[in-house]
Design an enzyme around this catalytic site. Sequence first.
Site, PDB file in Angstrom:
ATOM      1  CG  ASP A 139      -4.529  10.784 -29.644  1.00  0.00           C
ATOM      2  OD1 ASP A 139      -5.182   9.655 -29.304  1.00  0.00           O
ATOM      3  OD2 ASP A 139      -3.963  11.353 -28.680  1.00  0.00           O
ATOM      4  CB  THR A 212      -1.060  -1.748 -29.102  1.00  0.00           C
ATOM      5  OG1 THR A 212      -1.818  -0.998 -29.978  1.00  0.00           O
ATOM      6  CG2 THR A 212       0.540  -1.598 -29.827  1.00  0.00           C
TER       7      THR A 212
HETATM    8  C1  LIG Z   1      -4.953   6.361 -29.312  1.00  0.00           C
HETATM    9  S1  LIG Z   1      -3.796   5.966 -28.007  1.00  0.00           S
HETATM   10  C2  LIG Z   1      -3.080   4.490 -28.259  1.00  0.00           C
HETATM   11  C3  LIG Z   1      -2.463   3.996 -26.948  1.00  0.00           C
HETATM   12  C4  LIG Z   1      -1.535   2.765 -27.254  1.00  0.00           C
HETATM   13  N1  LIG Z   1      -0.035   3.240 -28.066  1.00  0.00           N
HETATM   14  C5  LIG Z   1      -2.164   1.687 -28.276  1.00  0.00           C
HETATM   15  O1  LIG Z   1      -1.757   1.548 -29.369  1.00  0.00           O
HETATM   16  O2  LIG Z   1      -3.072   0.958 -27.451  1.00  0.00           O
HETATM   17  C6  LIG Z   1      -2.790   7.219 -27.995  1.00  0.00           C
HETATM   18  C7  LIG Z   1      -2.323   7.495 -26.534  1.00  0.00           C
HETATM   19  O3  LIG Z   1      -1.305   8.417 -26.582  1.00  0.00           O
HETATM   20  C8  LIG Z   1      -1.254   9.575 -25.546  1.00  0.00           C
HETATM   21  N2  LIG Z   1      -0.825  10.748 -25.927  1.00  0.00           N
HETATM   22  C9  LIG Z   1      -1.318  11.710 -26.793  1.00  0.00           C
HETATM   23  N3  LIG Z   1      -0.485  12.541 -27.078  1.00  0.00           N
HETATM   24  C10 LIG Z   1       0.703  12.552 -26.264  1.00  0.00           C
HETATM   25  C11 LIG Z   1       1.962  12.905 -26.339  1.00  0.00           C
HETATM   26  N4  LIG Z   1       2.211  14.225 -26.939  1.00  0.00           N
HETATM   27  N5  LIG Z   1       2.943  12.367 -25.640  1.00  0.00           N
HETATM   28  C12 LIG Z   1       2.738  11.366 -24.879  1.00  0.00           C
HETATM   29  N6  LIG Z   1       1.613  10.776 -24.991  1.00  0.00           N
HETATM   30  C13 LIG Z   1       0.405  11.357 -25.585  1.00  0.00           C
HETATM   31  C14 LIG Z   1      -2.792   9.676 -24.999  1.00  0.00           C
HETATM   32  O4  LIG Z   1      -2.953   9.997 -23.691  1.00  0.00           O
HETATM   33  C15 LIG Z   1      -3.060   7.807 -25.445  1.00  0.00           C
HETATM   34  O5  LIG Z   1      -2.979   7.191 -24.372  1.00  0.00           O
END
Ligand SMILES: C[S@@+](CC[C@H](N)C(=O)[O-])C[C@H]1O[C@@H](n2cnc3c(N)ncnc32)[C@H](O)[C@@H]1O
Length: 240
Positions: A139, A212
């Site tokens: 994010d 991804t």
């Molecule tokens: C923007 S999405 C990207 C998902 C995937 N990596 C992709 O590229 O399709 C970011 C993901 O990171 C997870 N996330 C956010 N902060 C995190 C943290 N501190 N630890 C683990 N996961 C986290 C969110 O729940 C979300 O599923």
Amino acid sequence: MVDENVYLARYVEDRTGLKLQMARSLNYEIPGTDRRSDSLELAERGFDGLFSSELENPKERVLEIGFGRGEFLLEMAAKRPATAFLGIEISFKRVLKMARKVGRAGLVNVRLIEARGEVVLSDLLPSDFLDEIWVNFSDPWPKDRHARRRIIQAGFVENAAKCLVVGGVLHVATDDVPYAHQIGEVLAGEPLFENAFAPDKWLPEVPGRIQTGYEIDWRAAGRPLHFFAGRRRQVSGSGC
Ligand SMILES: C[S@@+](CC[C@H](N)C(=O)[O-])C[C@H]1O[C@@H](n2cnc3c(N)ncnc32)[C@H](O)[C@@H]1O
């Protein structure tokens, strides 16, 4: 027989407003083996212990933080059956949905934990251990006042470097330009890393890379992609 989880979903439906939509849309049944674990089990049994007899001596050990819908992790794990993959997600729902996909695919080399990636790196993994860490399209928190919430910060990168074996790589991707600048600066500032894409700071394309879910969306939207790779180097006297 009434399934306990379905009953729970209906109970929430009867008593609440908005929450019922979430509860009703979740399917708690895992086809095949449930590959979810948790932070406590990781602390007690260690990374290798999670894979027990199914993958006693993994060829490599890989961590993905924030796997989202899981496309990347599923494809990597299917292509590299002798490698152990641990996926970390902060979202309960995403872990549950991914557990269903992993179970359906019959992948024995994947484990999933609902946790903060920062905590797993700082507290739950040993030094000199992982071969790869992937943080794909985390994010970007675009507002200035929220930027401190971005996962790629100096402390995170230092912990990632320590958890990697010498030669291991932290892979980071983003579509967000200000975040890309921050990632470049933070990686360059970490003495345990060398830039695997030097002389470029980052690459807009990496041949052969698995895409991804978010990446596919961002490509379709024409957003600029930035791929970084920090390779762990040997630093004498680093203590790692
Ligand atoms: C923007 S999405 C990207 C998902 C995937 N990596 C992709 O590229 O399709 C970011 C993901 O990171 C997870 N996330 C956010 N902060 C995190 C943290 N501190 N630890 C683990 N996961 C986290 C969110 O729940 C979300 O599923």
